[in-house]
Enzyme design. Sequence first.
Site, PDB file in Angstrom:
ATOM      1  N   ASP A 180     -36.521 -86.469 -16.107  1.00  0.00           N
ATOM      2  CA  ASP A 180     -37.217 -85.365 -15.450  1.00  0.00           C
ATOM      3  C   ASP A 180     -36.649 -85.225 -14.032  1.00  0.00           C
ATOM      4  O   ASP A 180     -36.003 -86.149 -13.526  1.00  0.00           O
ATOM      5  CB  ASP A 180     -38.715 -85.698 -15.426  1.00  0.00           C
ATOM      6  CG  ASP A 180     -39.521 -84.682 -14.662  1.00  0.00           C
ATOM      7  OD1 ASP A 180     -39.298 -83.480 -14.865  1.00  0.00           O
ATOM      8  OD2 ASP A 180     -40.392 -85.098 -13.859  1.00  0.00           O
ATOM      9  N   ASP A 198     -38.168 -83.047 -10.862  1.00  0.00           N
ATOM     10  CA  ASP A 198     -39.074 -83.055  -9.709  1.00  0.00           C
ATOM     11  C   ASP A 198     -39.954 -84.313  -9.730  1.00  0.00           C
ATOM     12  O   ASP A 198     -40.563 -84.630 -10.738  1.00  0.00           O
ATOM     13  CB  ASP A 198     -39.950 -81.793  -9.697  1.00  0.00           C
ATOM     14  CG  ASP A 198     -40.045 -81.212  -8.304  1.00  0.00           C
ATOM     15  OD1 ASP A 198     -40.321 -81.991  -7.360  1.00  0.00           O
ATOM     16  OD2 ASP A 198     -39.824 -80.011  -8.138  1.00  0.00           O
TER      17      ASP A 198
HETATM   18 MG   LIG Z   1     -41.729 -84.264 -12.607  1.00  0.00          MG
END
Ligand SMILES: [Mg+2]
Length: 260
Positions: free
Chosen positions: A16, A18
């Site tokens: 992932d 962010d």
């Molecule tokens: Mg995230």
Amino acid sequence: MKDLNCIRSKKAFIIDMDGVIYHGNKLLSGSLELVGWLEKNEKSYLFLTNSAERSPLELSQKLERLGITVTADHFYTSALATAAFLSTQRPDGSVYVIGEPGLIQALYDAGFTMNNVKPDYVVVGEGRGYNLEALERAVKLVLGGARLIGTNPDLSGPVEDGIVPACGSLVMPIEAATGRKAYFVGKPNPLMMRHGLRRLGASREDTVIIGDRMDTDIVAGVESEIETVLVLSGVTTLQDIPLFPYCPKHVLEGVFEIPA
Ligand SMILES: [Mg+2]
């Protein structure tokens, strides 16, 4: 709750962005070293994001600005997953889109045309194109028979100065006014994990997913039977973990722990 050697022995990494690699425009500790380690050890890796705003090339350029070189083929977004899903449902169909160029480009690339009169689908992502006029049109088109699709179910997203409503919240007025429920393609939908694995050419046993959210990244890994790594550099704290009915296999302070 962590076994670094077990994580390091995996062949493929779904990561992932962010809260894991960066926060807004700030690079998180160890991101550069992680990418260097993945390259040096010839690991397969894919950055997987629920954001539908940017194209893979734009994400690659964003990381480049932050000081990390990663080619565009290492990124997979909910916009690409949505376009891939819809093209299996209705090849060469038409869409009315509320969203940003990254989503529109993904749909064009998958063979869709834009249609604001009688589209097969109304597709909602996040972005600046959202306004009352677009909402009114979306409601009219859904009531006229268009199927309602959201790129991702996130209710809010982090920005530099706080929180903004994300796709899941932006879809709600259309659901309320039409009485129809949207179908969401992004994480935690296991479809997105399957697409990711296919891109990596990896089996789920050889793969880990690294993320900062229990309700998207970790549950997606659990439901797809991919080993999960929660990092505490994003939205989740150690105290939050027992509040969920599932748990991650490994918990790290951040990705800086992974490179040996
Ligand atoms: Mg995230």
